[in-house]
Motif scaffolding. Sequence first.
Motif, PDB file in Angstrom:
ATOM      1  N   ALA A  75       0.675  -1.082   0.025  1.00  0.00           N
ATOM      2  CA  ALA A  75       0.046   0.003  -0.043  1.00  0.00           C
ATOM      3  C   ALA A  75       0.930   1.335  -0.032  1.00  0.00           C
ATOM      4  N   GLN A  76       1.910   1.205   0.710  1.00  0.00           N
ATOM      5  CA  GLN A  76       2.932   2.309   0.808  1.00  0.00           C
ATOM      6  C   GLN A  76       3.537   2.688  -0.472  1.00  0.00           C
ATOM      7  N   LYS A  77       3.794   1.554  -1.176  1.00  0.00           N
ATOM      8  CA  LYS A  77       4.394   1.717  -2.575  1.00  0.00           C
ATOM      9  C   LYS A  77       3.416   2.306  -3.579  1.00  0.00           C
ATOM     10  N   ALA A  78       2.203   2.026  -3.338  1.00  0.00           N
ATOM     11  CA  ALA A  78       1.073   2.574  -4.221  1.00  0.00           C
ATOM     12  C   ALA A  78       0.650   3.870  -3.817  1.00  0.00           C
ATOM     13  N   GLY A  79       1.045   4.431  -2.721  1.00  0.00           N
ATOM     14  CA  GLY A  79       0.775   5.751  -2.249  1.00  0.00           C
ATOM     15  C   GLY A  79      -0.579   5.742  -1.336  1.00  0.00           C
ATOM     16  N   LEU A  80      -1.184   4.483  -1.020  1.00  0.00           N
ATOM     17  CA  LEU A  80      -2.413   4.396  -0.152  1.00  0.00           C
ATOM     18  C   LEU A  80      -2.314   4.151   1.051  1.00  0.00           C
ATOM     19  N   SER A  81      -3.130   4.337   1.704  1.00  0.00           N
ATOM     20  CA  SER A  81      -3.149   3.948   3.274  1.00  0.00           C
ATOM     21  C   SER A  81      -3.586   2.404   3.020  1.00  0.00           C
ATOM     22  N   LEU A  82      -3.190   1.641   4.455  1.00  0.00           N
ATOM     23  CA  LEU A  82      -3.602   0.196   4.344  1.00  0.00           C
ATOM     24  C   LEU A  82      -4.873   0.028   4.259  1.00  0.00           C
ATOM     25  N   GLU A  83      -5.893   0.940   4.880  1.00  0.00           N
ATOM     26  CA  GLU A  83      -7.304   0.549   4.631  1.00  0.00           C
ATOM     27  C   GLU A  83      -7.867   0.703   3.349  1.00  0.00           C
ATOM     28  N   LYS A  84      -7.452   1.768   2.487  1.00  0.00           N
ATOM     29  CA  LYS A  84      -7.868   1.918   1.216  1.00  0.00           C
ATOM     30  C   LYS A  84      -7.269   0.706   0.274  1.00  0.00           C
ATOM     31  N   TRP A  85      -5.885   0.491   0.601  1.00  0.00           N
ATOM     32  CA  TRP A  85      -5.492  -0.679  -0.046  1.00  0.00           C
ATOM     33  C   TRP A  85      -6.213  -1.969  -0.298  1.00  0.00           C
ATOM     34  N   LEU A  86      -6.653  -2.325   1.079  1.00  0.00           N
ATOM     35  CA  LEU A  86      -7.432  -3.529   1.303  1.00  0.00           C
ATOM     36  C   LEU A  86      -8.794  -3.453   0.891  1.00  0.00           C
ATOM     37  N   ASP A  87      -9.315  -2.208   0.805  1.00  0.00           N
ATOM     38  CA  ASP A  87     -10.605  -1.945   0.336  1.00  0.00           C
ATOM     39  C   ASP A  87     -10.678  -2.101  -1.109  1.00  0.00           C
ATOM     40  N   GLN A  88      -9.544  -1.658  -1.821  1.00  0.00           N
ATOM     41  CA  GLN A  88      -9.484  -1.470  -3.246  1.00  0.00           C
ATOM     42  C   GLN A  88      -9.301  -3.024  -3.627  1.00  0.00           C
TER      43      GLN A  88
END
Length: 63
Positions: free
Chosen positions: A13-26
Amino acid sequence: MTDAQREYERKRAQKAGLSLEKWLDQKQRQAQAATPTAAKPARKPGLLSRLLDRAHEPLKKKP
């Protein structure tokens, strides 16, 4: 999710520039989109299929 899995997802998620919650939701939304939807109902067999099925049935005796 284990701590190791959570840490791995946090790094992704950090590499994608997102928070962990947003990454998991996506990631969850993508998984739902990848699953096939309800299958179409079966079509009525064609004329040739029905005739072949009828030809394979035993002959019926008339009373």
